[in-house]
Design a protein around this motif. Structure first.
Motif, PDB file in Angstrom:
ATOM      1  N   ALA A 117       0.826  -1.279   0.017  1.00  0.00           N
ATOM      2  CA  ALA A 117      -0.002   0.260  -0.140  1.00  0.00           C
ATOM      3  C   ALA A 117       0.808   1.347  -0.107  1.00  0.00           C
ATOM      4  CB  ALA A 117      -1.058  -0.218   1.035  1.00  0.00           C
TER       5      ALA A 117
ATOM      6  N   ASP B  81      -6.193   6.877  -6.013  1.00  0.00           N
ATOM      7  CA  ASP B  81      -6.118   5.473  -5.795  1.00  0.00           C
ATOM      8  C   ASP B  81      -6.284   4.857  -4.334  1.00  0.00           C
ATOM      9  OD1 ASP B  81      -5.401   2.746  -5.756  1.00  0.00           O
ATOM     10  OD2 ASP B  81      -3.822   3.094  -7.101  1.00  0.00           O
ATOM     11  N   GLU B  82      -7.495   4.457  -4.013  1.00  0.00           N
ATOM     12  CA  GLU B  82      -7.786   3.943  -2.753  1.00  0.00           C
ATOM     13  C   GLU B  82      -6.723   3.027  -2.071  1.00  0.00           C
ATOM     14  OE1 GLU B  82     -11.741   2.801  -2.496  1.00  0.00           O
ATOM     15  OE2 GLU B  82     -12.542   4.887  -3.113  1.00  0.00           O
ATOM     16  N   ASP B  83      -6.054   2.323  -2.907  1.00  0.00           N
ATOM     17  CA  ASP B  83      -5.152   1.209  -2.493  1.00  0.00           C
ATOM     18  C   ASP B  83      -3.858   1.831  -2.141  1.00  0.00           C
ATOM     19  OD1 ASP B  83      -6.965  -0.766  -3.003  1.00  0.00           O
ATOM     20  OD2 ASP B  83      -6.306  -1.149  -4.919  1.00  0.00           O
TER      21      ASP B  83
END
Length: 244
Positions: free
Chosen positions: A11, A44-46
């Protein structure tokens, strides 16, 4: 040609300045590519956090004198780092000069190895650290900045940490960085964004208040006869005419 290399692990997105031909100087092309990469990370949520690092022995040599970015583009890049809703960390194992210190100071956290060195070299080429003051002045000790802004002296990682330009320094930058990344990975993304907002409020106040004036000052200084002489002397590897 790609100037920003990208990797991801657990992440954390690592953006690597990869322009060794000009020592990762802030060219118009590099600034644009870095801004694009940061925009993609923001959406980007990741991605939990972003690490900004470099290839070679120089994090950034400052503005590219052959292909300088528009001052407004540099201001926008610095503000983008400050406003990014995810922590941005600088990892430095080499030299940082002039505009590169503005990039460093825009990051939320910055670590370096003891092989790193730092200098505000603008006065030696006939200009001033104008635009980068938006991020540098709110972060660092005023007395130390007075010395290093006015003299262009080089200083080491321990001094950079003492003055607030670095979060920490050590023999191994990765060993210093890893506990920080571990803490970020254990933290709520929403909480990180809101906490960063608290921490950057004063820096953003400087942008709102001073960005236009400092951008105009930068443009005026770079167009001056002193800057032309200083940059010519730098490129010709000689002392400028005012050196005594």
């Amino acid at each position: 040609m790609t100037l920003i290399a990208r990797t991801r692990a657990r992440a954390v997105e690592t953006l690597t300045l990869d322009s060794p031909a000009n020592r990762n100087a802030l060219s118009a092309a590099l600034v644009a590519e870095l801004a694009k990469a940061l925009t993609e990370c923001a959406g980007d949520e990741d991605v939990r956090a972003v690490v900004l690092t470099h290839t070679g022995n120089t994090f950034s040599a400052g503005a590219d004198l052959r292909d300088p970015p528009d001052p407004d583009a540099l201001v926008a890049l610095l503000r983008q780092i400050v406003e990014l809703p995810k922590p941005v960390l600088a990892r430095v194992t080499g030299h940082v000069r002039a505009g590169g210190l503005g990039l460093l100071a825009a990051c939320d956290l910055a670590v370096a190895s003891h092989t790193a060195s730092f200098a505000f070299t603008e006065v030696r080429i006939g200009v001033a650290p104008a635009v980068i003051s938006l991020t540098v002045l709110p972060r660092a000790d005023p007395r130390a900045l007075a010395r290093y802004y006015l003299t262009g002296e080089r200083f080491d990682a321990a001094e950079a940490a003492r003055t607030g330009l670095l979060t920490a320094a050590g023999d191994d930058a990765d060993a210093v960085l890893e506990p920080v990344l571990d803490g970020l990975r254990r933290s709520s993304p929403h909480a990180l964004a809101e906490t960063k907002r608290l921490l950057t409020a004063r820096v953003l106040e400087a942008f709102d208040r001073d960005a236009a004036d400092l951008t105009a000052l930068s443009a005026r200084l770079f167009a001056s006869p002193h800057a032309r002489e200083g940059m010519t002397a730098f490129l010709e590897r000689r002392d400028p005419q005012w050196a005594v």
